[in-house]
Design an enzyme around this catalytic site. Sequence first.
Site, PDB file in Angstrom:
ATOM      1  N   SER A 136      31.347  10.745  11.784  1.00 42.10           N
ATOM      2  CA  SER A 136      32.380  11.761  11.565  1.00 42.10           C
ATOM      3  C   SER A 136      33.055  12.122  12.885  1.00 42.10           C
ATOM      4  O   SER A 136      32.438  12.066  13.960  1.00 42.10           O
ATOM      5  CB  SER A 136      31.790  13.036  10.932  1.00 42.10           C
ATOM      6  OG  SER A 136      32.658  14.134  11.076  1.00 42.10           O
ATOM      7  N   TYR A 150      27.008  21.438  11.879  1.00 43.50           N
ATOM      8  CA  TYR A 150      27.232  20.057  11.468  1.00 43.50           C
ATOM      9  C   TYR A 150      27.655  19.208  12.660  1.00 43.50           C
ATOM     10  O   TYR A 150      27.128  18.106  12.885  1.00 43.50           O
ATOM     11  CB  TYR A 150      28.303  20.033  10.381  1.00 43.50           C
ATOM     12  CG  TYR A 150      28.706  18.677   9.887  1.00 43.50           C
ATOM     13  CD1 TYR A 150      27.841  17.914   9.110  1.00 43.50           C
ATOM     14  CD2 TYR A 150      29.978  18.162  10.151  1.00 43.50           C
ATOM     15  CE1 TYR A 150      28.230  16.669   8.616  1.00 43.50           C
ATOM     16  CE2 TYR A 150      30.371  16.936   9.660  1.00 43.50           C
ATOM     17  CZ  TYR A 150      29.493  16.185   8.897  1.00 43.50           C
ATOM     18  OH  TYR A 150      29.890  14.951   8.416  1.00 43.50           O
TER      19      TYR A 150
END
Length: 234
Positions: A136, A150
């Site tokens: 990501s 995250y």
Amino acid sequence: MKKSTRKVALISGASRGIGAAIAANLLANGWAVSLGCRSPEDVLVSDSENQLVCRFDAFDAATEQAWVDATLAKFGRIDAVVHNAGMMLPLSILEATDDEFDRTFDVNVKSPMRLSRLTWPHLQASGAGRIVMLVSLSGKRVKAERSSLYAMSKYAALALAHGLRKIGDADGIRCTAICPGFVATDMGTALTEVPAEKMTQPEDLAHLIRTVLELPTTTSIAEIPVNWTVEDNY
């Protein structure tokens, strides 16, 4: 045990979204796939000879060993590992409890590290072992408070990918971190109001990942950032 004539890829989190798209793309292009899923019953087996579905839970290390063992029993080889499973709790690093921190890192960092250890001898034996880490863009920048936990885990996942790339170099094992922005998956659409049709599609990433897996060992790619729009530096 009969050794598969096809190369074999393990794909975690493969029951839907990006993982399912990767599996479909690889199957259609001459690979055998071993899919690790929390709910194996949700996966439609379209090719029983070249497709295996196993229970895999990143919170349960025993399922990782069982998955690897079942893959070797069916195919006799492991040539690639795609670390696709991940979780996102919308919490800042100050809001998150120790348990929420641990759960996030268990899925996004510790389980891929353990699976890499378990499969490493087989990637060495392949002679052209490949690892792909779905990281990501949150592993490269922090855009919002409530994505900071995250992001912290994804920074660690990116470091894991780089570490594996260094360690594997002498054995021809190549590791690449794929760093997408919003992808049209259940998680992606829940995080933004951007229309799903404008986001990067799972099939786009699947095509890219197969390309990385099939590149010769003379090509070592550390990271590929992918975004659905133009963002500074990405």
